[in-house]
Write an enzyme that holds these catalytic residues in place. Structure first.
Site, PDB file in Angstrom:
ATOM      1  N   SER A 173     -26.813 -10.168  -9.329  1.00 45.02           N
ATOM      2  CA  SER A 173     -27.518 -10.225 -10.611  1.00 45.02           C
ATOM      3  C   SER A 173     -27.420 -11.628 -11.200  1.00 45.02           C
ATOM      4  O   SER A 173     -26.433 -12.341 -10.973  1.00 45.02           O
ATOM      5  CB  SER A 173     -26.841  -9.233 -11.562  1.00 45.02           C
ATOM      6  OG  SER A 173     -27.221  -9.465 -12.892  1.00 45.02           O
TER       7      SER A 173
ATOM      8  N   LYS B   2     -19.803  -7.998  -9.921  1.00 43.44           N
ATOM      9  CA  LYS B   2     -20.787  -8.709  -9.085  1.00 43.44           C
ATOM     10  C   LYS B   2     -20.174  -9.997  -8.532  1.00 43.44           C
ATOM     11  O   LYS B   2     -20.346 -10.321  -7.355  1.00 43.44           O
ATOM     12  CB  LYS B   2     -22.057  -9.026  -9.885  1.00 43.44           C
ATOM     13  CG  LYS B   2     -22.865  -7.800 -10.285  1.00 43.44           C
ATOM     14  CD  LYS B   2     -23.433  -7.044  -9.104  1.00 43.44           C
ATOM     15  CE  LYS B   2     -24.260  -5.837  -9.494  1.00 43.44           C
ATOM     16  NZ  LYS B   2     -24.470  -4.892  -8.386  1.00 43.44           N
TER      17      LYS B   2
ATOM     18  N   TYR C  73     -18.894  -5.481 -15.739  1.00 40.84           N
ATOM     19  CA  TYR C  73     -20.001  -5.340 -14.782  1.00 40.84           C
ATOM     20  C   TYR C  73     -20.230  -6.668 -14.063  1.00 40.84           C
ATOM     21  O   TYR C  73     -20.313  -6.723 -12.828  1.00 40.84           O
ATOM     22  CB  TYR C  73     -21.271  -4.904 -15.525  1.00 40.84           C
ATOM     23  CG  TYR C  73     -22.528  -5.047 -14.700  1.00 40.84           C
ATOM     24  CD1 TYR C  73     -22.768  -4.200 -13.626  1.00 40.84           C
ATOM     25  CD2 TYR C  73     -23.471  -6.042 -14.987  1.00 40.84           C
ATOM     26  CE1 TYR C  73     -23.923  -4.326 -12.857  1.00 40.84           C
ATOM     27  CE2 TYR C  73     -24.624  -6.179 -14.225  1.00 40.84           C
ATOM     28  CZ  TYR C  73     -24.846  -5.329 -13.168  1.00 40.84           C
ATOM     29  OH  TYR C  73     -25.993  -5.460 -12.401  1.00 40.84           O
TER      30      TYR C  73
HETATM   31  P1  NAD Z   1     -29.875   2.548 -10.531  1.00 40.08           P
HETATM   32  O1  NAD Z   1     -28.736   3.050 -11.342  1.00 40.08           O
HETATM   33  O2  NAD Z   1     -31.232   3.091 -10.773  1.00 40.08           O
HETATM   34  O3  NAD Z   1     -29.534   2.745  -8.974  1.00 40.08           O
HETATM   35  C1  NAD Z   1     -28.216   2.660  -8.465  1.00 40.08           C
HETATM   36  C2  NAD Z   1     -27.982   3.912  -7.629  1.00 40.08           C
HETATM   37  O4  NAD Z   1     -26.654   3.880  -7.089  1.00 40.08           O
HETATM   38  C3  NAD Z   1     -28.098   5.205  -8.430  1.00 40.08           C
HETATM   39  O5  NAD Z   1     -29.034   6.052  -7.793  1.00 40.08           O
HETATM   40  C4  NAD Z   1     -26.688   5.806  -8.416  1.00 40.08           C
HETATM   41  O6  NAD Z   1     -26.722   7.207  -8.402  1.00 40.08           O
HETATM   42  C5  NAD Z   1     -26.126   5.197  -7.141  1.00 40.08           C
HETATM   43  N1  NAD Z   1     -24.659   5.069  -7.097  1.00 40.08           N
HETATM   44  C6  NAD Z   1     -23.848   4.485  -8.007  1.00 40.08           C
HETATM   45  N2  NAD Z   1     -22.576   4.522  -7.594  1.00 40.08           N
HETATM   46  C7  NAD Z   1     -22.573   5.151  -6.383  1.00 40.08           C
HETATM   47  C8  NAD Z   1     -21.545   5.509  -5.459  1.00 40.08           C
HETATM   48  N3  NAD Z   1     -20.262   5.219  -5.695  1.00 40.08           N
HETATM   49  N4  NAD Z   1     -21.892   6.153  -4.319  1.00 40.08           N
HETATM   50  C9  NAD Z   1     -23.202   6.448  -4.064  1.00 40.08           C
HETATM   51  N5  NAD Z   1     -24.196   6.133  -4.909  1.00 40.08           N
HETATM   52  C10 NAD Z   1     -23.888   5.499  -6.055  1.00 40.08           C
HETATM   53  O7  NAD Z   1     -29.882   0.953 -10.664  1.00 40.08           O
HETATM   54  P2  NAD Z   1     -30.952  -0.123 -10.180  1.00 40.08           P
HETATM   55  O8  NAD Z   1     -31.584  -0.695 -11.384  1.00 40.08           O
HETATM   56  O9  NAD Z   1     -31.805   0.423  -9.095  1.00 40.08           O
HETATM   57  O10 NAD Z   1     -29.974  -1.223  -9.605  1.00 40.08           O
HETATM   58  C11 NAD Z   1     -29.635  -1.301  -8.240  1.00 40.08           C
HETATM   59  C12 NAD Z   1     -28.624  -2.420  -8.061  1.00 40.08           C
HETATM   60  O11 NAD Z   1     -29.174  -3.635  -8.562  1.00 40.08           O
HETATM   61  C13 NAD Z   1     -27.310  -2.202  -8.801  1.00 40.08           C
HETATM   62  O12 NAD Z   1     -26.246  -2.653  -7.982  1.00 40.08           O
HETATM   63  C14 NAD Z   1     -27.437  -3.085 -10.024  1.00 40.08           C
HETATM   64  O13 NAD Z   1     -26.204  -3.540 -10.488  1.00 40.08           O
HETATM   65  C15 NAD Z   1     -28.272  -4.242  -9.471  1.00 40.08           C
HETATM   66  N6  NAD Z   1     -29.032  -4.951 -10.525  1.00 40.08           N
HETATM   67  C16 NAD Z   1     -29.859  -4.247 -11.352  1.00 40.08           C
HETATM   68  C17 NAD Z   1     -30.529  -4.905 -12.372  1.00 40.08           C
HETATM   69  C18 NAD Z   1     -31.405  -4.133 -13.331  1.00 40.08           C
HETATM   70  O14 NAD Z   1     -31.626  -4.609 -14.441  1.00 40.08           O
HETATM   71  N7  NAD Z   1     -31.931  -2.981 -12.953  1.00 40.08           N
HETATM   72  C19 NAD Z   1     -30.367  -6.291 -12.535  1.00 40.08           C
HETATM   73  C20 NAD Z   1     -29.559  -6.985 -11.650  1.00 40.08           C
HETATM   74  C21 NAD Z   1     -28.885  -6.297 -10.638  1.00 40.08           C
HETATM   75  N1  UFG Z   2     -33.723  -6.660 -26.353  1.00 40.62           N
HETATM   76  C1  UFG Z   2     -34.154  -6.312 -27.621  1.00 40.62           C
HETATM   77  N2  UFG Z   2     -34.155  -4.987 -27.962  1.00 40.62           N
HETATM   78  C2  UFG Z   2     -33.776  -4.003 -27.107  1.00 40.62           C
HETATM   79  C3  UFG Z   2     -33.340  -4.375 -25.808  1.00 40.62           C
HETATM   80  C4  UFG Z   2     -33.318  -5.707 -25.470  1.00 40.62           C
HETATM   81  O1  UFG Z   2     -34.490  -7.174 -28.421  1.00 40.62           O
HETATM   82  O2  UFG Z   2     -33.792  -2.827 -27.486  1.00 40.62           O
HETATM   83  C5  UFG Z   2     -33.743  -8.078 -25.977  1.00 40.62           C
HETATM   84  C6  UFG Z   2     -32.379  -8.643 -25.616  1.00 40.62           C
HETATM   85  O3  UFG Z   2     -31.720  -9.115 -26.759  1.00 40.62           O
HETATM   86  C7  UFG Z   2     -32.757  -9.742 -24.615  1.00 40.62           C
HETATM   87  C8  UFG Z   2     -34.002  -9.191 -23.918  1.00 40.62           C
HETATM   88  O4  UFG Z   2     -34.518  -8.188 -24.794  1.00 40.62           O
HETATM   89  O5  UFG Z   2     -33.111 -10.916 -25.295  1.00 40.62           O
HETATM   90  C9  UFG Z   2     -33.719  -8.562 -22.576  1.00 40.62           C
HETATM   91  O6  UFG Z   2     -32.674  -7.582 -22.735  1.00 40.62           O
HETATM   92  P1  UFG Z   2     -32.318  -6.541 -21.575  1.00 40.62           P
HETATM   93  O7  UFG Z   2     -31.219  -5.682 -22.100  1.00 40.62           O
HETATM   94  O8  UFG Z   2     -33.547  -5.890 -21.072  1.00 40.62           O
HETATM   95  O9  UFG Z   2     -31.790  -7.482 -20.409  1.00 40.62           O
HETATM   96  P2  UFG Z   2     -30.578  -8.507 -20.368  1.00 40.62           P
HETATM   97  O10 UFG Z   2     -31.140  -9.822 -19.972  1.00 40.62           O
HETATM   98  O11 UFG Z   2     -29.742  -8.444 -21.563  1.00 40.62           O
HETATM   99  O12 UFG Z   2     -29.708  -7.878 -19.175  1.00 40.62           O
HETATM  100  C10 UFG Z   2     -30.276  -7.653 -17.889  1.00 40.62           C
HETATM  101  C11 UFG Z   2     -29.557  -6.472 -17.217  1.00 40.62           C
HETATM  102  C12 UFG Z   2     -28.128  -6.817 -16.963  1.00 40.62           C
HETATM  103  C13 UFG Z   2     -28.042  -8.104 -16.188  1.00 40.62           C
HETATM  104  C14 UFG Z   2     -28.804  -9.198 -16.901  1.00 40.62           C
HETATM  105  C15 UFG Z   2     -28.848 -10.451 -16.087  1.00 40.62           C
HETATM  106  O13 UFG Z   2     -29.608  -5.318 -18.034  1.00 40.62           O
HETATM  107  O14 UFG Z   2     -27.550  -5.802 -16.168  1.00 40.62           O
HETATM  108  O15 UFG Z   2     -30.152  -8.789 -17.115  1.00 40.62           O
HETATM  109  O16 UFG Z   2     -29.376 -10.159 -14.851  1.00 40.62           O
HETATM  110  F1  UFG Z   2     -26.748  -8.453 -16.090  1.00 40.62           F
END
Ligand code: NAD
Ligand code: UFG
Length: 341
Positions: free
Chosen positions: A126, A154, A150
């Site tokens: 991330s 990572k 979190y």
């Molecule tokens: P998500 O929660 O939709 O998917 C993650 C999946 O992993 C879920 O289906 C959950 O049930 C499963 N899971 C969690 N722990 C587990 C375990 N111990 N064993 C088996 N399954 C397990 O999340 P996502 O948005 O699809 O994210 C996928 C990956 O990308 C994550 O590692 C997350 O940290 C990373 N990521 C997501 C974002 C974002 O904003 N969505 C940003 C950066 C990185």
């Molecule tokens: N924001 C609002 N109102 C809301 C939600 C978000 O104003 O209800 C704003 C936040 O302040 C930020 C922007 O929208 O300026 C984006 O916020 P998000 O929560 O959608 O995303 P972030 O960038 O804060 O975080 C995301 C993921 C994290 C990850 C990070 C960097 O949720 O898991 O990107 O990859 F760590």
């Protein structure tokens, strides 16, 4: 024989979209997901879209016996490791849950892979690993830090993977550092389905648009950005899915660890995203400005040239595409997968 890919966390948001790309490219897919943050309906819909079956195993990756039996019974060519918990706020309240789940499941996975000589891995990292970036756009070699558990998981996992790649086991590992994923499959049948009140901006906006929430709270309008609201790099989940295929296809250098930024390279403010959503959906989003959310940074966007050069990948979809696709998913499924299950 087609290559067989183990997809951990494949029932989740990014995993389910990536499986479509994998199946369409001819890979066989085996999913392990404990459904702690997802619904098996997502995989049923993936099967409807691709016309191919997804082999699903519902267990926790930390269950070494089940994982071992699965990898023993299947010839796995590579692993894409999405599984993990991802809510920043929850990780601060429950650090042990996050360290336990994210590190425990990765350790279990790596040990099992090592035992069975599976050494190709793509890991979901991330942009959070850059902490509060000092300069923009962010390049992969910039200093890394974390401000919450979190983010620490990572960073620690990336370190573990880099260390593994230096052993004589022939590991070939790529971390993809996602910026802010948005959007959904263009069919509108799969998408992001957060539990409870969404933390992320676009899922919240979508729920305001369907009437499930009254209005958006904009966290701060006094940032050092053109309109004062936070700027992020919103990357379409279909582009993100394509990045995993590109990474997989470049896992041909044993003994290598690489990390790539996966974003568009452009920043979009909160208010710009709201405007793009209103244009894409035709729905007005009422909002109010509130205080900054603790831990948020001003701006975050990627330098994406490394992925373009080395993975031959770049984002092709716009923020407006992401808004239109998220809206199609949300308006067809106002309560997410719960509508059908
Ligand atoms: P998500 O929660 O939709 O998917 C993650 C999946 O992993 C879920 O289906 C959950 O049930 C499963 N899971 C969690 N722990 C587990 C375990 N111990 N064993 C088996 N399954 C397990 O999340 P996502 O948005 O699809 O994210 C996928 C990956 O990308 C994550 O590692 C997350 O940290 C990373 N990521 C997501 C974002 C974002 O904003 N969505 C940003 C950066 C990185
Ligand atoms: N924001 C609002 N109102 C809301 C939600 C978000 O104003 O209800 C704003 C936040 O302040 C930020 C922007 O929208 O300026 C984006 O916020 P998000 O929560 O959608 O995303 P972030 O960038 O804060 O975080 C995301 C993921 C994290 C990850 C990070 C960097 O949720 O898991 O990107 O990859 F760590």
């Amino acid at each position: 024989m087609p290559e067989r890919i183990l997809v951990t966390g494949g029932a989740g948001y990014i995993g389910s979209h990536t499986i479509i790309g994998l199946q369409e490219a001819g890979y066989d897919v085996v999913v392990v997901d404990n459904l702690s943050n997802s619904n098996p309906e997502s995989l049923k819909r993936v099967e409807q879209i691709t016309g191919k079956q997804v082999e699903f195993h519902g267990f926790d990756l930390q269950d070494r016996q089940q994982l071992d039996a699965l990898v023993q019974a299947n010839r796995i060519d590579a692993v894409i490791h999405f599984a993990g918990l991802k809510a920043v706020g929850e990780s601060t309240a429950k650090p042990l849950l996050y360290y336990g789940n994210n590190l425990g499941s990765t350790l279990s996975l790596l040990e099992t892979m090592r035992k069975h000589d599976v050494n190709k891995l793509v890991f979901s990292s991330s942009a959070t690993v850059y902490g509060d970036p000092r300069t923009l756009p962010i390049t992969e070699d910039m200093p890394r830090s974390a401000t919450n558990p979190y983010g620490h998981t990572k960073l620690m996992i990336e370190q573990m993977l880099e260390d593994m790649s230096k052993t004589s086991d022939g590991w070939n590992i790529t971390s993809l550092r996602y910026f802010n994923p948005i959007g959904a499959h263009p069919s509108g049948s799969i998408g992001e389905d957060p539990n409870g009140i969404p933390n992320n901006l676009l899922p919240y906006v979508c729920q305001v648009a369907t009437g499930r929430r009254d209005k958006l709270t904009v966290f701060g309008d006094d940032y050092a950005t053109p309109d004062g609201t936070g700027v992020r790099d919103y990357i379409h989940v279909m582009d993100l899915a394509a990045a995993h295929l590109a990474a997989l296809q470049h896992l041909d250098h044993p003994g290598t660890y690489k990390a790539y930024n996966i974003g568009t390279g452009a920043g979009t403010s909160v208010l710009e995203l709201v405007k793009a959503f209103e244009e894409a959906s035709g729905v007005t989003i009422p909002y109010q400005i509130a205080d900054r959310r603790p831990g948020d940074i001003d701006s975050c966007y990627a330098d994406v040239s490394l992925a373009a050069r080395e993975l031959d990948w770049k984002a092709e979809r716009s923020v407006t595409d992401g808004c239109a696709d998220s809206w199609r998913w949300q308006s067809q499924n106002p309560h997410g997968y719960a509508d059908r299950t």
